[in-house]
Scaffold this active site. Structure first.
Site, PDB file in Angstrom:
ATOM      1  N   GLY A  18      10.510  51.455  40.445  1.00  0.00           N
ATOM      2  CA  GLY A  18       9.588  51.865  41.347  1.00  0.00           C
ATOM      3  C   GLY A  18       8.367  51.294  41.024  1.00  0.00           C
ATOM      4  O   GLY A  18       7.188  51.539  41.842  1.00  0.00           O
ATOM      5  N   SER A  19       8.443  49.905  40.955  1.00  0.00           N
ATOM      6  CA  SER A  19       7.098  49.132  41.782  1.00  0.00           C
ATOM      7  C   SER A  19       6.539  48.721  43.260  1.00  0.00           C
ATOM      8  O   SER A  19       5.294  48.794  43.201  1.00  0.00           O
ATOM      9  CB  SER A  19       7.076  48.258  41.157  1.00  0.00           C
ATOM     10  OG  SER A  19       8.385  46.895  41.940  1.00  0.00           O
ATOM     11  N   ASN A  20       7.669  49.009  43.871  1.00  0.00           N
ATOM     12  CA  ASN A  20       7.432  49.041  45.293  1.00  0.00           C
ATOM     13  C   ASN A  20       6.892  49.940  45.523  1.00  0.00           C
ATOM     14  O   ASN A  20       6.074  49.881  46.661  1.00  0.00           O
ATOM     15  CB  ASN A  20       8.683  48.541  46.081  1.00  0.00           C
ATOM     16  CG  ASN A  20       9.131  46.962  45.995  1.00  0.00           C
ATOM     17  OD1 ASN A  20       8.487  45.870  46.814  1.00  0.00           O
ATOM     18  ND2 ASN A  20      10.342  46.783  45.536  1.00  0.00           N
ATOM     19  N   ARG A  99      21.752  53.146  46.244  1.00  0.00           N
ATOM     20  CA  ARG A  99      23.659  53.852  47.157  1.00  0.00           C
ATOM     21  C   ARG A  99      23.309  53.442  48.516  1.00  0.00           C
ATOM     22  O   ARG A  99      22.377  53.191  49.512  1.00  0.00           O
ATOM     23  CB  ARG A  99      23.712  55.124  46.461  1.00  0.00           C
ATOM     24  CG  ARG A  99      23.389  55.625  45.511  1.00  0.00           C
ATOM     25  CD  ARG A  99      23.996  56.789  44.648  1.00  0.00           C
ATOM     26  NE  ARG A  99      23.537  57.084  43.739  1.00  0.00           N
ATOM     27  CZ  ARG A  99      24.964  57.154  42.500  1.00  0.00           C
ATOM     28  NH1 ARG A  99      25.783  57.234  43.484  1.00  0.00           N
ATOM     29  NH2 ARG A  99      24.278  57.057  41.169  1.00  0.00           N
ATOM     30  N   ILE A 101      24.475  54.281  52.257  1.00  0.00           N
ATOM     31  CA  ILE A 101      23.178  54.954  53.245  1.00  0.00           C
ATOM     32  C   ILE A 101      24.714  54.951  54.495  1.00  0.00           C
ATOM     33  O   ILE A 101      24.460  53.863  54.848  1.00  0.00           O
ATOM     34  CB  ILE A 101      22.258  54.337  53.620  1.00  0.00           C
ATOM     35  CG1 ILE A 101      20.967  54.441  53.056  1.00  0.00           C
ATOM     36  CG2 ILE A 101      21.632  55.238  54.813  1.00  0.00           C
ATOM     37  CD1 ILE A 101      21.136  55.563  52.250  1.00  0.00           C
ATOM     38  N   ASN A 115      14.480  48.434  54.264  1.00  0.00           N
ATOM     39  CA  ASN A 115      14.841  48.141  53.137  1.00  0.00           C
ATOM     40  C   ASN A 115      14.134  47.128  52.839  1.00  0.00           C
ATOM     41  O   ASN A 115      13.874  46.242  53.871  1.00  0.00           O
ATOM     42  CB  ASN A 115      16.512  47.905  53.587  1.00  0.00           C
ATOM     43  CG  ASN A 115      16.777  47.981  51.334  1.00  0.00           C
ATOM     44  OD1 ASN A 115      16.341  48.340  50.730  1.00  0.00           O
ATOM     45  ND2 ASN A 115      18.018  47.088  51.445  1.00  0.00           N
ATOM     46  N   HIS A 117      15.123  43.598  50.812  1.00  0.00           N
ATOM     47  CA  HIS A 117      15.776  43.035  49.460  1.00  0.00           C
ATOM     48  C   HIS A 117      15.659  41.980  48.636  1.00  0.00           C
ATOM     49  O   HIS A 117      14.640  40.876  49.965  1.00  0.00           O
ATOM     50  CB  HIS A 117      17.486  42.386  50.734  1.00  0.00           C
ATOM     51  CG  HIS A 117      18.405  41.923  49.680  1.00  0.00           C
ATOM     52  ND1 HIS A 117      19.397  42.665  49.150  1.00  0.00           N
ATOM     53  CD2 HIS A 117      19.393  40.635  50.475  1.00  0.00           C
ATOM     54  CE1 HIS A 117      19.846  41.808  48.783  1.00  0.00           C
ATOM     55  NE2 HIS A 117      20.027  41.243  49.018  1.00  0.00           N
TER      56      HIS A 117
HETATM   57  C1  GRF Z   1      13.318  45.569  44.164  1.00  0.00           C
HETATM   58  O1  GRF Z   1      13.562  44.091  43.841  1.00  0.00           O
HETATM   59  C2  GRF Z   1      14.222  45.349  45.432  1.00  0.00           C
HETATM   60  O2  GRF Z   1      14.232  43.939  46.351  1.00  0.00           O
HETATM   61  C3  GRF Z   1      15.254  45.554  45.403  1.00  0.00           C
HETATM   62  O3  GRF Z   1      15.012  46.156  43.291  1.00  0.00           O
HETATM   63  C4  GRF Z   1      14.219  46.530  43.599  1.00  0.00           C
HETATM   64  C5  GRF Z   1      13.092  47.568  42.853  1.00  0.00           C
HETATM   65  O4  GRF Z   1      12.376  47.243  42.071  1.00  0.00           O
HETATM   66  N1  GRF Z   1      16.665  46.887  46.505  1.00  0.00           N
HETATM   67  P1  GRF Z   1      11.599  48.458  42.090  1.00  0.00           P
HETATM   68  O5  GRF Z   1      12.083  49.707  41.440  1.00  0.00           O
HETATM   69  O6  GRF Z   1      11.122  48.783  43.420  1.00  0.00           O
HETATM   70  O7  GRF Z   1      10.261  47.649  40.860  1.00  0.00           O
END
Ligand code: GRF
Length: 200
Positions: A18-20, A99, A101, A115, A117
Site C-alpha cells: 500500500g505504498s501508493n 486481480r 477487473i 491503474n 503499472h
Molecule cells: C506497484 O509497483 C504497482 O505498479 C503495481 O503494484 C505495486 C503496488 O505497490 N501494480 P504498493 O502496494 O502500492 O506499495
C-alpha cells in the site's frame, strides 16, 4: 437540481503493502490532491494497505477470499461494486490490486477506473514488469497510469514517468526506483483528473 460540486471520492483497491495508497493519502493531507478516500478494499485481510487505511480512519474492507489467484468470482466482484457504490465512490484507483477487473466493475464504473503499472506501457504488460524490462536488456523503463478497460494493462494512457535502468540493477533495486517514480506520478495524475471526472 444538482448539488454544488464536492470533492472527488476515491475508492482505492490494493493487494499488498500500500505504498501508493499512502502517498495518495499524504498528498490529500498536504492539499496537493483535492479528493477524499471514501474506502479502501483489499483481497487480503492482512495487507499493509488495509492497515494504512485504518491508521487514517478510512473504512478498510477485506473482500471474501477468492478461490483464484488473479480472478474474482462474479459474486465477489458484484460485492465489490456494491461496496464502492455504498461509499459513493466517483473514481476507482487500483494501487497494486492483483486481480483482473471484469464486466460488473467496468459497467458500474465506466471510464472511472484507473491503474498504475510498473513499466512504460505498452511495453512489458503483465506481472513483474520490472523483471521483464531487466531481462529484455532495456536501458530505461518507468511507470504508467492508465484507464482500465477490458484488456489487461491496456487502457488509454493518462501519464508516464521514465526510470533509467542502471548496470548494477537487480529486480529489487529497479522495482524500488520505479516505485519512487510511481509515488510522484500517481498523485499528480489523480489531481489532473479532479478537473475531468465529475462527482456523481
Ligand atoms: C506497484 O509497483 C504497482 O505498479 C503495481 O503494484 C505495486 C503496488 O505497490 N501494480 P504498493 O502496494 O502500492 O506499495
Amino acid at each position: 437540481m444538482k448539488p454544488e460540486t464536492r470533492e472527488l471520492r476515491l475508492g482505492v483497491l490494493g493487494s499488498g503493502k500500500g505504498s501508493n495508497y499512502l502517498v495518495i493519502q499524504q498528498s490529500i493531507q498536504a492539499h496537493r490532491l483535492d479528493a477524499t478516500v471514501a474506502v479502501v478494499v483489499s483481497d487480503h485481510s492482512d495487507s499493509g494497505i488495509l492497515q494504512h487505511a485504518r491508521n487514517y480512519n478510512v473504512p478498510a474492507i477485506a473482500l471474501p477470499q477468492s478461490r483464484f489467484r488473479t480472478k474474482l468470482e462474479p459474486e465477489i466482484e458484484q460485492e465489490l461494486v456494491s461496496i464502492l457504490q455504498r461509499h459513493q465512490v466517483d473514481l476507482v484507483v487500483l494501487a497494486g490490486y492483483m486481480r483482473v477487473i471484469k464486466e460488473p466493475m467496468l459497467q458500474a464504473f465506466h471510464g472511472r477506473i484507473v491503474n498504475i503499472h510498473p513499466s512504460l506501457l505498452p511495453a512489458f504488460k503483465g506481472l513483474e514488469a520490472w523483471r521483464q524490462a531487466l531481462t529484455a536488456g532495456a536501458q530505461k523503463t518507468g511507470c504508467t497510469v492508465h484507464y482500465v478497460t477490458a484488456g489487461v494493462d491496456d487502457g488509454p494512457i493518462l501519464g508516464q514517468r521514465e526510470v533509467p535502468i542502471l548496470k548494477d540493477d537487480t529486480p529489487e533495486t529497479l522495482h524500488a526506483r520505479i516505485q519512487q517514480a510511481e509515488h510522484v506520478l500517481y498523485p499528480e495524475v489523480l489531481q489532473s483528473l479532479t478537473s475531468k471526472i465529475l462527482p456523481r
